[in-house]
Design a protein around this motif. Sequence first.
Motif, PDB file in Angstrom:
ATOM      1  N   ASN A 145       0.820  -1.211   0.000  1.00  0.00           N
ATOM      2  CA  ASN A 145       0.000   0.000   0.000  1.00  0.00           C
ATOM      3  C   ASN A 145       0.853   1.259   0.000  1.00  0.00           C
ATOM      4  N   ILE A 152      -5.160   1.954  -3.013  1.00  0.00           N
ATOM      5  CA  ILE A 152      -5.953   0.767  -2.667  1.00  0.00           C
ATOM      6  C   ILE A 152      -5.868   0.521  -1.168  1.00  0.00           C
ATOM      7  N   ASN A 153      -7.008   0.264  -0.539  1.00  0.00           N
ATOM      8  CA  ASN A 153      -7.044   0.039   0.905  1.00  0.00           C
ATOM      9  C   ASN A 153      -6.242  -1.204   1.291  1.00  0.00           C
ATOM     10  N   SER A 155      -6.921  -3.387   3.544  1.00  0.00           N
ATOM     11  CA  SER A 155      -7.793  -4.548   3.727  1.00  0.00           C
ATOM     12  C   SER A 155      -8.062  -5.260   2.404  1.00  0.00           C
ATOM     13  N   TYR A 156      -8.178  -4.500   1.313  1.00  0.00           N
ATOM     14  CA  TYR A 156      -8.413  -5.107   0.002  1.00  0.00           C
ATOM     15  C   TYR A 156      -7.170  -5.844  -0.486  1.00  0.00           C
ATOM     16  N   LEU A 159      -6.995  -9.072   1.287  1.00  0.00           N
ATOM     17  CA  LEU A 159      -7.978 -10.005   0.742  1.00  0.00           C
ATOM     18  C   LEU A 159      -7.439 -10.678  -0.520  1.00  0.00           C
ATOM     19  N   VAL A 160      -6.773  -9.894  -1.376  1.00  0.00           N
ATOM     20  CA  VAL A 160      -6.198 -10.442  -2.602  1.00  0.00           C
ATOM     21  C   VAL A 160      -5.061 -11.415  -2.282  1.00  0.00           C
ATOM     22  N   GLY A 225      -9.816   2.379   4.977  1.00  0.00           N
ATOM     23  CA  GLY A 225     -10.944   2.438   4.054  1.00  0.00           C
ATOM     24  C   GLY A 225     -12.245   2.886   4.693  1.00  0.00           C
ATOM     25  N   ASN A 283     -18.735  -1.006   4.721  1.00  0.00           N
ATOM     26  CA  ASN A 283     -18.526  -2.328   5.295  1.00  0.00           C
ATOM     27  C   ASN A 283     -19.285  -2.463   6.605  1.00  0.00           C
TER      28      ASN A 283
END
Length: 292
Positions: A145, A152-153, A155-156, A159-160, A225, A283
């Motif tokens: 990041n 891009i956050n 957390s995302y 997740l990826v 985010g 969220n």
Amino acid sequence: MRKLNIKKLLYDTIYLTFGCVITAFSVNYILKPNGLITSGITGLAIILERYININYSYIYYFATLIILFTTYLLMGKKEIMKIVFLSVLYPTVLLVMQNYEFKFVENDLLLASIYFSIFYGAGVGMILRKGFSFGGTDTIARILNKKIFPSINVSYIMLVLDGTVIIIAAFAFGRNIALYSVISQLIVTKVCDFIMFGVGTKLYKLEIISCKHEEISRYIMYELGRGVTLFNIKGGYTNKDKILIESICSPNQSIMIQRLIKKIDPAAFVKILPIVSVWGKGNRFIDINIED
């Protein structure tokens, strides 16, 4: 004061070691014997073990050392202090416990997946509750990041990364094992939340008054985010104009914000209020359009 610090250090060490033991128990005695897989660095190490025939604990050790070194180079000394202790302690506990053969669950993948998730989530929850980190995909996500994907956050990105490990596991161990890992991930998240925050509310409203309001606001918006609202206020005692930050976030995010504030402005004023529900886009928010 020194006696209190030593006592606290001893308590924290015992507490973190116990958390590592619970986590290592779930991996060594439930996950591995049943051929299951998980996400993160642990899952990646187990996948690599299958192909290069090196004990996954050594692979984990090597991976965490690389993450430590990279964090030091790219993020600085402050960031590395959050993960250095567990980056050494947890792999050591993994290795020591491998000297004792034991299978907690056998011949039932669903049961093994559930019990692994309960123990693993409890261990991770204990670690996170103390403000420490294993230095896994969360650290990698923060590095990416900051250096590559600032828009891009975090957390995302996490997740990826975790999703990529599960996809790789599908090719290495089969589709069913990967699907079990998805179930495990959901249960781990719930157990971890329970250990950290109990069965209470899942959303908090934070009201923060700080001279570092710009840095705190950026962290909440771009790393977590979450939305931020700023209010111009005046202190009744000082009669000075100040900025009030208001944000609604999850319990885990509230602890992350607390850690940041503790580092950059220990004199900040923070009010945390439990939220029953929130209507809106976000969220864990409720879409007002689908409410009766």
